[in-house]
Design an enzyme around this catalytic site. Structure first.
Site, mmCIF file in Angstrom:
data_model
loop_
_atom_site.group_PDB
_atom_site.id
_atom_site.type_symbol
_atom_site.label_atom_id
_atom_site.label_comp_id
_atom_site.label_asym_id
_atom_site.label_seq_id
_atom_site.Cartn_x
_atom_site.Cartn_y
_atom_site.Cartn_z
ATOM 1 N N CYS A 120 49.642 -55.000 23.787
ATOM 2 C CA CYS A 120 50.843 -54.727 24.580
ATOM 3 C C CYS A 120 51.937 -54.219 23.632
ATOM 4 O O CYS A 120 51.720 -53.238 22.928
ATOM 5 C CB CYS A 120 51.234 -55.991 25.348
ATOM 6 N N ASP A 175 46.506 -48.255 33.856
ATOM 7 C CA ASP A 175 47.757 -48.772 33.303
ATOM 8 C C ASP A 175 48.915 -47.939 33.854
ATOM 9 O O ASP A 175 49.066 -46.763 33.517
ATOM 10 C CB ASP A 175 47.718 -48.684 31.777
ATOM 11 N N HIS A 207 46.797 -52.357 32.447
ATOM 12 C CA HIS A 207 47.502 -52.948 31.319
ATOM 13 C C HIS A 207 47.109 -54.421 31.181
ATOM 14 O O HIS A 207 46.922 -55.129 32.156
ATOM 15 C CB HIS A 207 49.012 -52.838 31.524
#
Length: 241
Positions: A120, A175, A207
């Site tokens: 991330c 994502d 994601h």
């Protein structure tokens, strides 16, 4: 394996970090760069997985300047902490981890024997710092900041041609924050670097697909494949000529 918290010397105070040491002599080291939610149980579990694979792993707490180690899975709580991060502060915290691993307490692992793997926001960081320092290997899990830089770093597509560390990017096509065209732009930029690079896309993943602590984000097939590729990347490039 041995899991403990260490306080690493930093230029603006001690840097807390979670460290996991394999039972057998470590084959190398990995700096794990946290998600938006800090060094929580999931990130510590990732460190344990690296230790199981034979790597001494260290996860510095990037929110330590506010006394924050970990946060609940609530992005509204994470955003103010991320907004306070600076590129120089991140560089200092990762330098503290590198120096610890290179010293006697960290088994003397040189930079060529040290990987950096981020998730991330940490994925953005791992790519950015891999363009500044010659780690043995670097891996990015769904790191954004591709066309617009984060935390004071330049955009990843601008940094990628300068990669000094063999770099692997792992992204999910679903994502919503990192469109496929941006991932492909990053691939095109990275391929011009003077080190090996690769980008892998997962058609059914979004994601956070590697985080099994968040069932809504976790995509088992992508996570397992990405982990195998990560270990292969580290095994292939750490301390290789």
């Amino acid at each position: 394996m041995d899991h403990h918290t260490v306080l690493l010397p930093g230029p603006d105070g001690p840097v807390p970090a979670d460290e996991v040491i394999p039972e057998a002599p470590a084959r190398g080291a990995v700096i794990v760069v946290q998600e938006a939610f800090g060094v929580n149980d999931h990130i510590i579990d990732v460190c344990r997985r690296f230790a199981t694979a034979g790597y001494r792993s260290v996860a510095p707490h990037l929110f330590h300047r506010d006394g924050v180690n970990a946060l609940p899975y609530d992005i509204e709580l994470a955003l103010p902490q991320m907004a306070k991060l600076t590129a120089d502060g991140i560089r200092a915290d990762l330098a503290a981890a590198r120096e610890h691993l290179a010293g006697p307490a960290g088994q003397g692992f040189s930079l060529s024997l040290t990987g950096v793997v981020g998730f991330c926001m940490g994925g953005s960081v791992s790519c950015a710092v891999a363009s500044e320092d010659a780690y043995g290997a670097a891996v990015t899990f769904y790191g954004s900041g591709v066309r617009k830089g984060r935390f004071g770093f330049r955009p990843l597509i601008e940094l990628a041609p300068d990669l000094q560390s063999p770099w692997l990017g792992l992204y999910g096509d679903l994502d919503q924050g990192i469109p496929v065209d941006q991932v492909e732009d990053l691939r095109s930029a990275a391929v011009t670097a003077q080190v090996p690079t690769a980008v892998v896309r997962y058609a059914d993943a979004g994601h956070g697909f590697h985080c099994d602590a968040r069932p809504a984000n976790y995509q088992a097939a992508a996570a397992k494949d990405a982990w195998v590729r990560t270990l292969d990347w580290l095994g292939r490039y750490l301390a290789q000529p």
